[in-house]
Design a protein around this motif. Structure first.
Motif, PDB file in Angstrom:
ATOM      1  N   THR A  22      43.466  54.544  40.725  1.00 31.08           N
ATOM      2  CA  THR A  22      42.412  54.950  41.657  1.00 31.08           C
ATOM      3  C   THR A  22      41.347  53.857  41.760  1.00 31.08           C
ATOM      4  N   ASP A  23      41.004  53.238  40.630  1.00 31.25           N
ATOM      5  CA  ASP A  23      39.999  52.173  40.648  1.00 31.25           C
ATOM      6  C   ASP A  23      40.405  51.051  41.606  1.00 31.25           C
ATOM      7  N   ALA A  76      37.301  43.883  34.834  1.00 34.23           N
ATOM      8  CA  ALA A  76      37.240  42.686  33.991  1.00 34.23           C
ATOM      9  C   ALA A  76      38.459  42.527  33.091  1.00 34.23           C
ATOM     10  N   LYS A  77      38.927  43.613  32.527  1.00 36.85           N
ATOM     11  CA  LYS A  77      40.013  43.533  31.541  1.00 36.85           C
ATOM     12  C   LYS A  77      41.406  43.652  32.150  1.00 36.85           C
ATOM     13  N   GLU A  78      41.511  44.268  33.301  1.00 33.59           N
ATOM     14  CA  GLU A  78      42.830  44.535  33.867  1.00 33.59           C
ATOM     15  C   GLU A  78      43.039  43.886  35.230  1.00 33.59           C
ATOM     16  N   LEU A  79      42.254  44.273  36.196  1.00 29.66           N
ATOM     17  CA  LEU A  79      42.526  43.899  37.582  1.00 29.66           C
ATOM     18  C   LEU A  79      42.239  42.434  37.897  1.00 29.66           C
ATOM     19  N   ARG A  80      41.151  41.892  37.379  1.00 33.87           N
ATOM     20  CA  ARG A  80      40.772  40.526  37.698  1.00 33.87           C
ATOM     21  C   ARG A  80      41.881  39.520  37.355  1.00 33.87           C
ATOM     22  N   LEU A  81      42.650  39.827  36.358  1.00 36.05           N
ATOM     23  CA  LEU A  81      43.710  38.917  35.917  1.00 36.05           C
ATOM     24  C   LEU A  81      44.772  38.677  36.992  1.00 36.05           C
ATOM     25  N   TYR A  82      44.905  39.583  37.927  1.00 39.50           N
ATOM     26  CA  TYR A  82      45.870  39.423  39.018  1.00 39.50           C
ATOM     27  C   TYR A  82      45.367  38.459  40.100  1.00 39.50           C
ATOM     28  N   PHE A  83      44.081  38.132  40.067  1.00 40.59           N
ATOM     29  CA  PHE A  83      43.470  37.335  41.130  1.00 40.59           C
ATOM     30  C   PHE A  83      43.277  35.866  40.776  1.00 40.59           C
ATOM     31  N   ASP A  84      43.830  35.419  39.673  1.00 41.15           N
ATOM     32  CA  ASP A  84      43.644  34.029  39.270  1.00 41.15           C
ATOM     33  C   ASP A  84      44.218  33.078  40.308  1.00 41.15           C
ATOM     34  N   PRO A  85      43.621  31.880  40.418  1.00 37.82           N
ATOM     35  CA  PRO A  85      44.113  30.890  41.380  1.00 37.82           C
ATOM     36  C   PRO A  85      45.531  30.430  41.056  1.00 37.82           C
ATOM     37  N   ILE A  86      46.198  29.897  42.073  1.00 41.28           N
ATOM     38  CA  ILE A  86      47.533  29.333  41.875  1.00 41.28           C
ATOM     39  C   ILE A  86      47.474  27.841  42.170  1.00 41.28           C
ATOM     40  N   GLN A  87      48.423  27.111  41.600  1.00 39.00           N
ATOM     41  CA  GLN A  87      48.551  25.676  41.877  1.00 39.00           C
ATOM     42  C   GLN A  87      49.709  25.478  42.836  1.00 39.00           C
ATOM     43  N   LEU A  88      49.456  24.663  43.846  1.00 41.08           N
ATOM     44  CA  LEU A  88      50.478  24.386  44.842  1.00 41.08           C
ATOM     45  C   LEU A  88      50.263  22.965  45.350  1.00 41.08           C
ATOM     46  N   TYR A  89      51.268  22.130  45.214  1.00 40.26           N
ATOM     47  CA  TYR A  89      51.185  20.730  45.645  1.00 40.26           C
ATOM     48  C   TYR A  89      49.990  20.016  45.019  1.00 40.26           C
ATOM     49  N   VAL A 106      34.570  51.880  40.842  1.00 40.04           N
ATOM     50  CA  VAL A 106      35.430  50.937  40.116  1.00 40.04           C
ATOM     51  C   VAL A 106      34.765  50.604  38.793  1.00 40.04           C
ATOM     52  N   SER A 107      35.447  50.930  37.731  1.00 37.91           N
ATOM     53  CA  SER A 107      34.927  50.650  36.400  1.00 37.91           C
ATOM     54  C   SER A 107      34.844  49.134  36.179  1.00 37.91           C
ATOM     55  N   PRO A 108      33.664  48.618  35.806  1.00 33.85           N
ATOM     56  CA  PRO A 108      33.567  47.184  35.522  1.00 33.85           C
ATOM     57  C   PRO A 108      34.522  46.754  34.411  1.00 33.85           C
ATOM     58  N   LEU A 109      34.711  47.597  33.421  1.00 35.05           N
ATOM     59  CA  LEU A 109      35.622  47.277  32.323  1.00 35.05           C
ATOM     60  C   LEU A 109      37.059  47.169  32.839  1.00 35.05           C
ATOM     61  N   PHE A 110      37.465  48.112  33.681  1.00 33.48           N
ATOM     62  CA  PHE A 110      38.804  48.053  34.265  1.00 33.48           C
ATOM     63  C   PHE A 110      38.982  46.770  35.068  1.00 33.48           C
TER      64      PHE A 110
END
Length: 171
Positions: free
Chosen positions: A64-65, A131-144, A125-129
């Motif tokens: 839900t968050d 910071a600890k869970e969801l943000r990790l999916y948004f990390d940058p990617i390297q390409l070329y 949206v829980s800040p803890l959720f």
């Protein structure tokens, strides 16, 4: 791109650089970027604004968050650009212009949706959720050899609104 982005984000969540494990991804992302005229990565528009609603929504966690975070972006984005464009118009006209006040009011009204979106995220949206869970999916990617941001709220051009608003004070 949204579906590819969900896979990319899922790999990044586990500290895996997507192109290292799926080498063909660089070609696919480059083709998608060329076709769409957008960055070769998932963006906030893909993740939130262009994400289907209801049972077709695409999420990393299904929580839900996360769904409420997506909803907060849907609330905030549509009129943010309008507000920025209205502030740009103000830079082109004199404060004595008869339309100046009306444009200020319209810019403020449009920015209210941004505030509603921020409050919605804060309230749902829980800040803890995040910071600890969801943000990790948004990390940058390297390409070329370049780094491309993931679909985070940092892509929302609030800084442009801020810059235009405060730079008007110094002219």
């Amino acid at each position: 791109m949204r579906e590819v982005g969900i896979i990319i984000g899922s790999l990044k969540r586990f500290d895996i650089e997507p192109v290292e494990v799926v080498p063909e991804l660089d070609y696919i992302l480059a083709e998608l970027a060329e076709t769409s005229g957008m960055p070769p990565s998932d963006t906030l528009l893909h993740y939130a604004f262009w994400n289907p609603q209801g049972s077709r929504i695409r999420t990393y966690t299904g929580t839900t968050d996360e769904k409420e975070l997506i909803e907060s972006v849907r609330m905030a984005m549509p009129t943010l650009e309008k507000s920025i464009l209205e502030l740009q118009t103000l830079q082109q006209i004199s404060p004595l212009d008869s339309n100046y006040g009306a444009i200020c009011i319209k810019a403020r009204e449009n920015f209210q949706d941004m505030i509603k979106g921020i409050l919605h995220a804060r309230n749902h949206v829980s800040p803890l959720f995040f910071a600890k869970e969801l943000r990790l999916y948004f990390d940058p990617i390297q390409l070329y050899g370049k780094i491309f941001l993931g679909p985070g709220a940092v892509e929302m051009p609030v800084f442009v609104f801020d810059h235009i608003l405060w730079s008007n004070d110094t002219q």
